[in-house]
Design a protein around this motif. Structure first.
Motif, PDB file in Angstrom:
ATOM      1  N   LEU A   1       0.806  -1.220   0.000  1.00  0.00           N
ATOM      2  CA  LEU A   1       0.000   0.000   0.000  1.00  0.00           C
ATOM      3  C   LEU A   1       0.840   1.270   0.000  1.00  0.00           C
ATOM      4  CD1 LEU A   1      -2.952  -0.929   2.378  1.00  0.00           C
ATOM      5  CD2 LEU A   1      -2.763  -1.178  -0.098  1.00  0.00           C
ATOM      6  N   GLU A   2       2.055   1.198   0.543  1.00  0.00           N
ATOM      7  CA  GLU A   2       2.920   2.384   0.591  1.00  0.00           C
ATOM      8  C   GLU A   2       3.844   2.485  -0.613  1.00  0.00           C
ATOM      9  OE1 GLU A   2       1.155   1.586   4.333  1.00  0.00           O
ATOM     10  OE2 GLU A   2       2.427   0.284   3.097  1.00  0.00           O
ATOM     11  N   LEU A   3       3.544   1.738  -1.689  1.00  0.00           N
ATOM     12  CA  LEU A   3       4.456   1.669  -2.829  1.00  0.00           C
ATOM     13  C   LEU A   3       4.753   3.053  -3.419  1.00  0.00           C
ATOM     14  CD1 LEU A   3       6.089  -0.020  -4.835  1.00  0.00           C
ATOM     15  CD2 LEU A   3       4.025  -0.203  -6.222  1.00  0.00           C
ATOM     16  N   ALA A   4       3.722   3.881  -3.613  1.00  0.00           N
ATOM     17  CA  ALA A   4       3.951   5.189  -4.226  1.00  0.00           C
ATOM     18  C   ALA A   4       4.906   6.037  -3.373  1.00  0.00           C
ATOM     19  CB  ALA A   4       2.617   5.921  -4.411  1.00  0.00           C
ATOM     20  N   SER A   5       4.751   5.959  -2.045  1.00  0.00           N
ATOM     21  CA  SER A   5       5.658   6.700  -1.167  1.00  0.00           C
ATOM     22  C   SER A   5       7.075   6.149  -1.255  1.00  0.00           C
ATOM     23  CB  SER A   5       5.162   6.627   0.281  1.00  0.00           C
ATOM     24  OG  SER A   5       3.891   7.224   0.409  1.00  0.00           O
ATOM     25  N   LEU A   6       7.199   4.815  -1.339  1.00  0.00           N
ATOM     26  CA  LEU A   6       8.521   4.206  -1.464  1.00  0.00           C
ATOM     27  C   LEU A   6       9.179   4.580  -2.795  1.00  0.00           C
ATOM     28  CD1 LEU A   6       7.733   0.692   0.015  1.00  0.00           C
ATOM     29  CD2 LEU A   6       9.401   2.309   0.933  1.00  0.00           C
ATOM     30  N   GLN A   7       8.392   4.598  -3.870  1.00  0.00           N
ATOM     31  CA  GLN A   7       8.941   4.981  -5.168  1.00  0.00           C
ATOM     32  C   GLN A   7       9.466   6.410  -5.135  1.00  0.00           C
ATOM     33  OE1 GLN A   7       5.415   4.035  -7.439  1.00  0.00           O
ATOM     34  NE2 GLN A   7       6.331   2.178  -8.301  1.00  0.00           N
ATOM     35  N   HIS A   8       8.734   7.290  -4.478  1.00  0.00           N
ATOM     36  CA  HIS A   8       9.193   8.671  -4.340  1.00  0.00           C
ATOM     37  C   HIS A   8      10.470   8.732  -3.513  1.00  0.00           C
ATOM     38  CE1 HIS A   8       8.965  13.017  -3.935  1.00  0.00           C
ATOM     39  NE2 HIS A   8       9.101  12.879  -2.625  1.00  0.00           N
ATOM     40  N   LEU A   9      10.530   7.952  -2.454  1.00  0.00           N
ATOM     41  CA  LEU A   9      11.686   7.971  -1.553  1.00  0.00           C
ATOM     42  C   LEU A   9      12.944   7.468  -2.252  1.00  0.00           C
ATOM     43  CD1 LEU A   9      12.428   8.602   1.413  1.00  0.00           C
ATOM     44  CD2 LEU A   9      11.903   6.222   1.956  1.00  0.00           C
ATOM     45  N   VAL A  10      12.839   6.346  -2.976  1.00  0.00           N
ATOM     46  CA  VAL A  10      14.032   5.774  -3.589  1.00  0.00           C
ATOM     47  C   VAL A  10      14.440   6.507  -4.864  1.00  0.00           C
ATOM     48  CG1 VAL A  10      13.536   3.509  -2.613  1.00  0.00           C
ATOM     49  CG2 VAL A  10      12.800   4.021  -4.952  1.00  0.00           C
ATOM     50  N   SER A  11      13.604   7.431  -5.324  1.00  0.00           N
ATOM     51  CA  SER A  11      14.005   8.221  -6.497  1.00  0.00           C
ATOM     52  C   SER A  11      15.241   9.063  -6.178  1.00  0.00           C
ATOM     53  CB  SER A  11      12.852   9.113  -6.970  1.00  0.00           C
ATOM     54  OG  SER A  11      12.530  10.085  -5.982  1.00  0.00           O
ATOM     55  N   ALA A  12      15.439   9.371  -4.893  1.00  0.00           N
ATOM     56  CA  ALA A  12      16.706   9.961  -4.452  1.00  0.00           C
ATOM     57  C   ALA A  12      17.629   8.789  -4.136  1.00  0.00           C
ATOM     58  CB  ALA A  12      16.485  10.837  -3.211  1.00  0.00           C
ATOM     59  N   ASP A  13      18.515   8.464  -5.071  1.00  0.00           N
ATOM     60  CA  ASP A  13      19.230   7.196  -4.998  1.00  0.00           C
ATOM     61  C   ASP A  13      20.345   7.149  -3.960  1.00  0.00           C
ATOM     62  OD1 ASP A  13      21.126   8.769  -6.205  1.00  0.00           O
ATOM     63  OD2 ASP A  13      21.077   7.729  -8.140  1.00  0.00           O
ATOM     64  N   ASP A  14      20.413   8.164  -3.094  1.00  0.00           N
ATOM     65  CA  ASP A  14      21.419   8.148  -2.034  1.00  0.00           C
ATOM     66  C   ASP A  14      20.833   7.756  -0.681  1.00  0.00           C
ATOM     67  OD1 ASP A  14      19.907  10.449  -1.771  1.00  0.00           O
ATOM     68  OD2 ASP A  14      21.602  11.708  -1.150  1.00  0.00           O
ATOM     69  N   ILE A  15      19.624   7.192  -0.677  1.00  0.00           N
ATOM     70  CA  ILE A  15      18.956   6.814   0.562  1.00  0.00           C
ATOM     71  C   ILE A  15      18.866   5.290   0.669  1.00  0.00           C
ATOM     72  CG2 ILE A  15      16.813   6.937   1.909  1.00  0.00           C
ATOM     73  CD1 ILE A  15      16.232   9.599   0.650  1.00  0.00           C
ATOM     74  N   THR A  16      19.313   4.743   1.806  1.00  0.00           N
ATOM     75  CA  THR A  16      19.105   3.333   2.120  1.00  0.00           C
ATOM     76  C   THR A  16      17.776   3.216   2.856  1.00  0.00           C
ATOM     77  OG1 THR A  16      21.480   2.894   2.295  1.00  0.00           O
ATOM     78  CG2 THR A  16      19.987   1.335   3.384  1.00  0.00           C
ATOM     79  N   VAL A  17      16.884   2.382   2.352  1.00  0.00           N
ATOM     80  CA  VAL A  17      15.533   2.285   2.899  1.00  0.00           C
ATOM     81  C   VAL A  17      15.324   0.924   3.550  1.00  0.00           C
ATOM     82  CG1 VAL A  17      13.057   2.387   2.394  1.00  0.00           C
ATOM     83  CG2 VAL A  17      14.660   3.867   1.147  1.00  0.00           C
ATOM     84  N   ILE A  18      14.760   0.913   4.746  1.00  0.00           N
ATOM     85  CA  ILE A  18      14.373  -0.309   5.454  1.00  0.00           C
ATOM     86  C   ILE A  18      12.850  -0.333   5.484  1.00  0.00           C
ATOM     87  CG2 ILE A  18      14.549  -1.621   7.596  1.00  0.00           C
ATOM     88  CD1 ILE A  18      17.044   0.242   8.196  1.00  0.00           C
ATOM     89  N   CYS A  19      12.245  -1.372   4.920  1.00  0.00           N
ATOM     90  CA  CYS A  19      10.784  -1.413   4.829  1.00  0.00           C
ATOM     91  C   CYS A  19      10.339  -2.863   4.699  1.00  0.00           C
ATOM     92  CB  CYS A  19      10.288  -0.594   3.641  1.00  0.00           C
ATOM     93  SG  CYS A  19      10.872  -1.208   2.047  1.00  0.00           S
ATOM     94  N   GLY A  20       9.028  -3.069   4.640  1.00  0.00           N
ATOM     95  CA  GLY A  20       8.500  -4.416   4.402  1.00  0.00           C
ATOM     96  C   GLY A  20       8.844  -5.409   5.484  1.00  0.00           C
TER      97      GLY A  20
END
Length: 311
Positions: free
Chosen positions: A164-183
Motif C-alpha cells: 500500500l505504501e508503494l507510491a511513497s517508497l517509489q518517491h523515496l528511492v528516487s533519491a538514490d542516495d537513501i538506504t531504505v528499510i521497509c517491508g
C-alpha cells in the motif's frame, strides 16, 4: 545499482538463541557490517523477517490477562518499528553521513486466500514435543507443526497482492542516495472490506514473496535473499545433495524444495526473474558482496532452457 535485500530471520536471531533485545542487537550489528559493504556503492532497499519476534510478543501478550490479546497485525507492526530502528541505527554507525530511513508498510491480501485453511508460516520460538502439547492445551486455536527436530507455531501466510505504501517508497528511492528499510515481516497484512475500508488480518506475510513484489515494483536491478546457507541445495540434508551455483527458472523446476523453508525463497526469486528479466540470488549473509558478483550463492537468471550448474 538498486538492490533489494531480503534478510532471513537468522540475521536477527540464530536458532536456539534467547530472544532478548541485546542478542538481536549483536546479530544486527554483524548483518549491518555485511550490508554496508554493498550500500556504500549501491542503493539498498532492505527487508527482514520477524517470525521469532511476533511469536514472542504473542506469548508475552497472552500472559497479561488484564487486556485482550493484541492481534498478529498489530504485533507485526510493533516488530517493524523495533527491528527497523535497530537496523537503522547500526547502518548509520557503519555509514556515517549516509541517509537511512525506516518506513512501516502494509501488504494487501485476499481474504479468500487458501492459505487461511492450511497455515504453514513458522512464528515464535522452538518447542519440544512436550512443550508443544502443553501449548496446544492452553491454546486450542493454535496450529503447531514440526520444524526439523523441534516444533513451532504456524499461522496463515497468504500471498501478497499489493504494497500500500508503494507510491511513497517509489518517491523515496528516487533519491538514490537513501538506504531504505521497509517491508518488515513481509508487511502488516490487511484486506479491503466490501465498502473499500482496510481491515486487519490474522496472518503473517512471507517476507520473501513480498520482497520479490517490492523489488519488481521499485525497478530493482537485483534481488538478493540472504539466509544461513551458502547456496540452494538439491536435496538438503541428503548425502547426494549438491549446491546449485547458477540456474534458470526452468532449471529449478526439476527439484522439490521444502514448502516451509526454501520453497518460498525459490518461488520469490524465480517470480522476480520471470517478471523482470533480471538477476535474483540466494545465499549467505556473510557473502553478500560475493553473491552480487556471482562468486557465491545460487544465482538465478532468465533463460528458456533447464540449465543448472553446481559447485
Amino acid at each position: 545499482m538498486r538492490i533489494v535485500i531480503a534478510l532471513g530471520g537468522n540475521a536477527i536471531l540464530q536458532r536456539g538463541e534467547p530472544l532478548d533485545c541485546e542478542t538481536q542487537r549483536r546479530n544486527i550489528h554483524i548483518a549491518a557490517e555485511s550490508i554496508a559493504r554493498i550500500a556504500r556503492d549501491h542503493q539498498v532497499i532492505l527487508t527482514h523477517g520477524n517470525g521469532p519476534q511476533v511469536g514472542l510478543l504473542a506469548l508475552m501478550n497472552d500472559h497479561y490477562k488484564e487486556v485482550a490479546p493484541y492481534p498478529l497485525d498489530s504485533l507485526g507492526a510493533q516488530t517493524q518499528g523495533m527491528i527497523g530502528y535497530l537496523f537503522e541505527q547500526e547502518l548509520r554507525n557503519q555509514m556515517p553521513g549516509q541517509k537511512v530511513c525506516v518506513m512501516s508498510t502494509q501488504t494487501l491480501v485476499d481474504s479468500d486466500d487458501p492459505a487461511f485453511s492450511d497455515p504453514d508460516k513458522f512464528v515464535g520460538p522452538v518447542y519440544t514435543r512436550e512443550q508443544a502439547d502443553s501449548l496446544l492445551n492452553e491454546h486450542p486455536d493454535w496450529v503447531i507443526k514440526a520444524d526439523g527436530k523441534h516444533f513451532r507455531r504456524v499461522v496463515a501466510s497468504p500471498k501478497p497482492q499489493a504494497i500500500l505504501e508503494l507510491a511513497s517508497l517509489q518517491h523515496l528511492v528516487s533519491a538514490d542516495d537513501i538506504t531504505v528499510i521497509c517491508g518488515g515481516g513481509g508487511g502488516v497484512p490487511v484486506k479491503r472490506t466490501r465498502d473499500g475500508l482496510l481491515k486487519d488480518v490474522e496472518a503473517v506475510i512471507d517476507k520473501d514473496r513480498s520482497s520479490s513484489l517490492l523489488a519488481e515494483k521499485l525497478n530493482a536491478d537485483a534481488f538478493l535473499i540472504l539466509t544461513d546457507v551458502d547456496a540452494v541445495a538439491t536435496q538438503f540434508g541428503h548425502p547426494d545433495s549438491r549446491n546449485i551455483r547458477t540456474a534458470t527458472p526452468e532449471g529449478l523446476n526439476q527439484f522439490d524444495f521444502a514448502s516451509g523453508s526454501m520453497g518460498p525463497k525459490i518461488e520469490a526469486a524465480v517470480d522476480f526473474v520471470r517478471r523482470t528479466g533480471k538477476m535474483a540470488a540466494i545465499g549467505s549473509l556473510n557473502r553478500c558482496s560475493d553473491i552480487l558478483c556471482s562468486d557465491s550463492g545460487t544465482v538465478i537468471r532468465p533463460g528458456g532452457d533447464g540449465e543448472v550448474t553446481y559447485y
